[in-house]
Scaffold this active site. Structure first.
Site, PDB file in Angstrom:
ATOM      1  CG  HIS A   1       2.235  -3.670   8.357  1.00 38.50           C
ATOM      2  ND1 HIS A   1       2.303  -2.290   8.251  1.00 38.50           N
ATOM      3  CD2 HIS A   1       0.981  -4.011   7.996  1.00 38.50           C
ATOM      4  CE1 HIS A   1       1.124  -1.833   7.877  1.00 38.50           C
ATOM      5  NE2 HIS A   1       0.299  -2.851   7.706  1.00 38.50           N
TER       6      HIS A   1
ATOM      7  CE  LYS B   1       0.813  -0.848   4.203  1.00 40.35           C
ATOM      8  NZ  LYS B   1      -0.217  -1.850   4.014  1.00 40.35           N
TER       9      LYS B   1
ATOM     10  CB  SER C   1      -2.168  -3.657   9.541  1.00 40.94           C
ATOM     11  OG  SER C   1      -3.524  -4.028   9.661  1.00 40.94           O
TER      12      SER C   1
HETATM   13  C1  PLP Z   1      -1.514  -1.981   3.437  1.00 40.93           C
HETATM   14  C2  PLP Z   1      -1.932  -3.395   3.507  1.00 40.93           C
HETATM   15  C3  PLP Z   1      -2.486  -4.031   2.394  1.00 40.93           C
HETATM   16  C4  PLP Z   1      -2.857  -3.298   1.147  1.00 40.93           C
HETATM   17  O1  PLP Z   1      -1.745  -2.945   0.401  1.00 40.93           O
HETATM   18  P1  PLP Z   1      -1.904  -1.760  -0.654  1.00 40.93           P
HETATM   19  O2  PLP Z   1      -0.739  -1.921  -1.554  1.00 40.93           O
HETATM   20  O3  PLP Z   1      -1.876  -0.502   0.159  1.00 40.93           O
HETATM   21  O4  PLP Z   1      -3.219  -1.966  -1.333  1.00 40.93           O
HETATM   22  C5  PLP Z   1      -2.773  -5.378   2.480  1.00 40.93           C
HETATM   23  N1  PLP Z   1      -2.543  -6.060   3.619  1.00 40.93           N
HETATM   24  C6  PLP Z   1      -2.027  -5.477   4.714  1.00 40.93           C
HETATM   25  C7  PLP Z   1      -1.806  -6.283   5.952  1.00 40.93           C
HETATM   26  C8  PLP Z   1      -1.731  -4.109   4.705  1.00 40.93           C
HETATM   27  O5  PLP Z   1      -1.265  -3.524   5.788  1.00 40.93           O
END
Ligand code: PLP
Length: 360
Positions: A174, A206, A146
């Site tokens: 991602h 995302k 990330s």
């Molecule tokens: C954003 C993210 C999460 C968390 O997801 P949310 O739905 O925002 O709680 C988990 N793992 C990774 C790698 C992320 O980038």
């Protein structure tokens, strides 16, 4: 984005395909709010689970090529739920050093022993796995990291997992929607399936542009989660309108590949131009294009100067990233244009020349 009445160009959203503001998602959301109301009213296992949730779960299972999928309210909770369902004290969880915080917290909550291996280093992973042949073993990794944007070496991890009788779980927050020819994520990028990676977590907040998350896998896995994952059982189901908006998003992702193609073009364009002007690029081939600055004060200083010039690029500093790897985390979106990238790069090259940081 508008901040205190001033328009700036955002380079920090995870809305990689620009779907969060798409009229079809907004319509689906509004129609579903008319039909279902706003709140789901209860947890899934009480009365919170609507037809909208169920249809989305079926579509996500189909999209990821798995028997079933289960919605969670957030990705953070999905990770906690899976790991604490599969592992207990005495088991072992193997984590890439740069895994997302929610994967680390998931390991902690499970009470399993946490063993961290060097970033993307499958030899180190294998060495550590072979030291521990008893108890359940789970390998956890981001698909796309990330804060760095690099892609996990999943083909090797999958082989190692099989050889050592360990589960492999990929958090594709991602990757899903953006990576792979048809947007199926990091597994598609590597040509892997459910036999190689039995546990897949994806987020909806995302590239899908909405909110929430899901876990996809075998019937047995999903049934175990429904029975035991406390972060699934003891929480209010997400609003049905979110599920309907996500269904609309999934349709667009399946039908319209031009967003991914445009984004890929922007990534190549950005990297070529950034290289020309000597910006400190990393090895990322994804929409996450961090510029390594090192010193956290310097990163903050450049980020503030960028904002003054109309660009929103956050400085990501320790403890979110390791010491002395403060960076400008630039994320690209299918909603950006070449001209916007040109302007950002021009401004960045002036600021970075001033600060004396050049490509290592
Ligand atoms: C954003 C993210 C999460 C968390 O997801 P949310 O739905 O925002 O709680 C988990 N793992 C990774 C790698 C992320 O980038």
């Amino acid at each position: 984005m508008v901040i205190d009445g001033r328009r700036v160009v955002s380079f920090c959203s995870n809305d990689y395909l620009g779907l969060a503001n798409h009229p079809k998602l907004i319509d689906a959301f509004k129609c579903a709010a008319d039909k279902y109301g706003v709140g789901s009213g209860a947890a899934h296992l009480i009365t919170g689970h609507s037809r909208a949730h169920h249809a989305l779960e079926e579509e996500l299972a189909e999209f990821t090529g798995r028997q079933r999928a289960l919605l969670f309210s957030t990705g953070y909770m999905a990770n906690l739920g899976v790991v604490s369902t599969l592992l207990r004290r005495g088991d072992r969880v193997f984590e890439d050093r740069l895994n997302h915080a929610s994967l680390l917290d998931a390991g902690l909550l499970s009470r399993a022993k946490i063993i961290r291996y060097r970033h993307r280093d499958t030899l180190d992973l294998e060495r550590r796995l072979s030291k521990h042949e008893s108890g359940e073993k789970l390998i956890l990794t981001d698909g796309v990291f990330s804060m760095d944007g690099d892609i996990a070496p999943l083909a090797q991890s999958a082989k190692i997992a099989k050889a050592h009788d360990a589960w492999l779980m990929v958090d594709d927050a991602h990757g899903l929607g953006v990576i792979g020819n048809t947007g199926r994520g990091t597994l598609e990028h590597h040509g892997l399936n459910h036999r190689d990676v039995p546990i897949l977590m994806g987020t909806l907040g995302k590239a899908l542009g909405t909110f929430g998350a899901f876990v996809a896998g075998s019937d047995e896995l999903i049934e175990a989660l429904i029975q035991s994952a406390r972060s699934y059982i003891y929480t209010t189901a997400p609003p049905p309108a979110i599920a309907e908006a996500t269904r609309a998003s999934l349709k667009l992702i399946k039908k319209e590949s031009w967003r991914r193609e445009h984004l890929d073009h922007l990534i190549t364009y950005f990297r070529a131009k950034a290289k020309q002007v000597g910006l400190p690029l990393t090895d990322s081939s994804t929409a996450i294009q961090p510029l390594m600055i090192g010193d956290p004060k310097e990163a903050f200083h450049i980020s503030t100067a960028l904002l003054g010039k109309g660009f929103l690029v956050p400085a990501i500093r320790p403890p979110t990233v390791p010491v002395m790897t403060a960076r400008l985390r630039i994320t690209l979106s299918a909603n950006h244009s070449e001209e916007q990238l040109d302007k950002l790069l021009e401004t960045l090259s002036e600021l970075i020349t001033l600060s004396g940081i050049t490509q290592q």
